[in-house]
Design a protein around this motif. Sequence first.
Motif, PDB file in Angstrom:
ATOM      1  N   ALA A 160       0.821  -1.214   0.000  1.00 20.03           N
ATOM      2  CA  ALA A 160       0.000   0.000   0.000  1.00 20.03           C
ATOM      3  C   ALA A 160       0.853   1.262   0.000  1.00 20.03           C
ATOM      4  CB  ALA A 160      -0.927   0.006   1.214  1.00 20.03           C
ATOM      5  N   ASN A 161       2.094   1.152   0.500  1.00 11.01           N
ATOM      6  CA  ASN A 161       3.019   2.280   0.549  1.00 11.01           C
ATOM      7  C   ASN A 161       4.442   1.736   0.628  1.00 11.01           C
ATOM      8  OD1 ASN A 161       3.663   1.825   3.461  1.00 11.01           O
ATOM      9  ND2 ASN A 161       1.482   2.336   3.672  1.00 11.01           N
ATOM     10  N   GLU A 163       6.634   1.756   2.800  1.00 11.72           N
ATOM     11  CA  GLU A 163       6.990   1.132   4.079  1.00 11.72           C
ATOM     12  C   GLU A 163       6.689  -0.367   4.080  1.00 11.72           C
ATOM     13  OE1 GLU A 163       7.306   5.202   4.399  1.00 11.72           O
ATOM     14  OE2 GLU A 163       5.460   4.145   3.829  1.00 11.72           O
ATOM     15  N   ASP A 164       5.732  -0.792   3.281  1.00 13.57           N
ATOM     16  CA  ASP A 164       5.388  -2.215   3.202  1.00 13.57           C
ATOM     17  C   ASP A 164       6.469  -3.051   2.531  1.00 13.57           C
ATOM     18  OD1 ASP A 164       2.918  -1.902   4.459  1.00 13.57           O
ATOM     19  OD2 ASP A 164       1.900  -1.413   2.579  1.00 13.57           O
ATOM     20  N   SER A 229       0.141  -5.005  -6.696  1.00 14.95           N
ATOM     21  CA  SER A 229      -0.064  -3.606  -6.312  1.00 14.95           C
ATOM     22  C   SER A 229       0.387  -2.700  -7.456  1.00 14.95           C
ATOM     23  CB  SER A 229       0.719  -3.292  -5.037  1.00 14.95           C
ATOM     24  OG  SER A 229       0.371  -4.207  -4.006  1.00 14.95           O
ATOM     25  N   ASP A 231       1.493   0.194  -8.739  1.00 19.38           N
ATOM     26  CA  ASP A 231       2.076   1.515  -8.457  1.00 19.38           C
ATOM     27  C   ASP A 231       2.764   2.100  -9.694  1.00 19.38           C
ATOM     28  OD1 ASP A 231       4.174  -0.531  -8.094  1.00 19.38           O
ATOM     29  OD2 ASP A 231       5.430   1.191  -7.582  1.00 19.38           O
ATOM     30  N   PRO A 294      -2.334   1.501  -5.120  1.00 20.66           N
ATOM     31  CA  PRO A 294      -1.863   2.436  -4.087  1.00 20.66           C
ATOM     32  C   PRO A 294      -1.557   3.805  -4.680  1.00 20.66           C
ATOM     33  CG  PRO A 294      -0.121   0.932  -4.726  1.00 20.66           C
ATOM     34  CD  PRO A 294      -1.364   0.434  -5.393  1.00 20.66           C
ATOM     35  N   SER A 295      -1.541   4.813  -3.833  1.00 17.69           N
ATOM     36  CA  SER A 295      -1.229   6.172  -4.271  1.00 17.69           C
ATOM     37  C   SER A 295       0.222   6.245  -4.758  1.00 17.69           C
ATOM     38  CB  SER A 295      -1.424   7.165  -3.118  1.00 17.69           C
ATOM     39  OG  SER A 295      -0.906   8.425  -3.469  1.00 17.69           O
ATOM     40  N   LYS A 296       0.411   6.725  -5.977  1.00 17.92           N
ATOM     41  CA  LYS A 296       1.767   6.823  -6.522  1.00 17.92           C
ATOM     42  C   LYS A 296       2.574   7.918  -5.825  1.00 17.92           C
ATOM     43  CE  LYS A 296       0.328   5.230 -11.096  1.00 17.92           C
ATOM     44  NZ  LYS A 296       0.254   5.545 -12.547  1.00 17.92           N
ATOM     45  N   HIS A 298       3.059   8.492  -2.731  1.00 22.56           N
ATOM     46  CA  HIS A 298       3.888   7.971  -1.639  1.00 22.56           C
ATOM     47  C   HIS A 298       5.195   7.380  -2.173  1.00 22.56           C
ATOM     48  CE1 HIS A 298       0.641   8.739   1.043  1.00 22.56           C
ATOM     49  NE2 HIS A 298      -0.137   7.767   0.602  1.00 22.56           N
ATOM     50  N   PHE A 299       5.106   6.713  -3.306  1.00 20.65           N
ATOM     51  CA  PHE A 299       6.290   6.083  -3.891  1.00 20.65           C
ATOM     52  C   PHE A 299       7.184   7.129  -4.543  1.00 20.65           C
ATOM     53  CE2 PHE A 299       3.130   2.773  -3.553  1.00 20.65           C
ATOM     54  CZ  PHE A 299       3.856   1.666  -3.145  1.00 20.65           C
ATOM     55  N   LYS A 302       9.702   8.775  -2.369  1.00 20.89           N
ATOM     56  CA  LYS A 302      10.819   7.944  -1.916  1.00 20.89           C
ATOM     57  C   LYS A 302      11.947   7.812  -2.940  1.00 20.89           C
ATOM     58  CE  LYS A 302       9.807   6.316   2.247  1.00 20.89           C
ATOM     59  NZ  LYS A 302      10.757   6.347   3.375  1.00 20.89           N
TER      60      LYS A 302
END
Length: 329
Positions: A160-161, A163-164, A229, A231, A294-296, A298-299, A302
Amino acid sequence: MQMSRRNVFVFLVLILALGGCQLDTNVKVIKMGHAQVVSHPVHNAMVFLGQRLEEKSGGRIKVKVYPNQQLGTERELVELLQIGSLGMTKVSAASLEAFSPEISVLGLPYLFRDDAHMNQVLKGEIGKELLVSTEKFWLRGLCFYDAGKRSFYTKSKPIANPEDLAGLKIRVQESKMAINMVRGMGGSPTPVAYGELYTALQQGIVDAAENNPPSFYNSRHYEVCKFYSIDEHTAIPDVVLVSTKVWESLNLEEQNWLQEAANESAVYQEGLWKEAVEEALREVIKAGVEISYPSKAHFFEKVSGVYELVFKEQPQLEPLIQRIQQAKE
């Protein structure tokens, strides 16, 4: 007595020693190998390329396609091209990093704003420059094939983000850019040969991988990984290559026919690819795969460090990256 993989490869080199472009009376036959199955859009596009080239040349030039790693792995096929024992192949742009630092930028995460931006870059002047950037290594790019967008698929949980990804061993291509991207997102990048990935996932050598929907489906990795997922962190194209030894054996008219046939096959492959993506997603859902989006953003947050690392280690690439980013549709 069984032959080792390397011995098999050497044997194939001997078999192909007559050359990647054979002269059969008045007909030139260009050998074209690739690693995909015959149902893959890449194979069908290559067959189409051969048909168009034969038509344009009035039957004087033909392409014989060898699918499914019949003539070797992607890396071995590139080696055969370099010595002129094979005429043409298709590789991921990520596989050309060692031959062209410029092409490596196509592996940067979220490099393109959208499909229109990507098409403008790859089909414009920048794309033409990238295609010939490997010529000093006896490899000439003819066109780009659509290889979709790569996303994560996992065995134990959806992503989902970023961190996963922590604590997960993520299979990546043997690409410095891909390794840095996954590491930047918090995962543990683990290079594994594509042909060995199914077993690696089964045995827990890796916990996850990343690829486009048709590859996820055709490889049957969905049998092991039940979470996909989307992304879409990278959009790395494929590159259709011709050996410069074969290219230079053709006269100007024949080179034009080959280039035209390749360009037309790229358009044909793009349509096939869209259909393959739809089919792949439909079929993996039927097989019980849970698909999430998932919301791109957040990625994207990073991966800024990946760009900073490139600017630090390969500052000569910064102007090219800026040209790509500033290209208008």
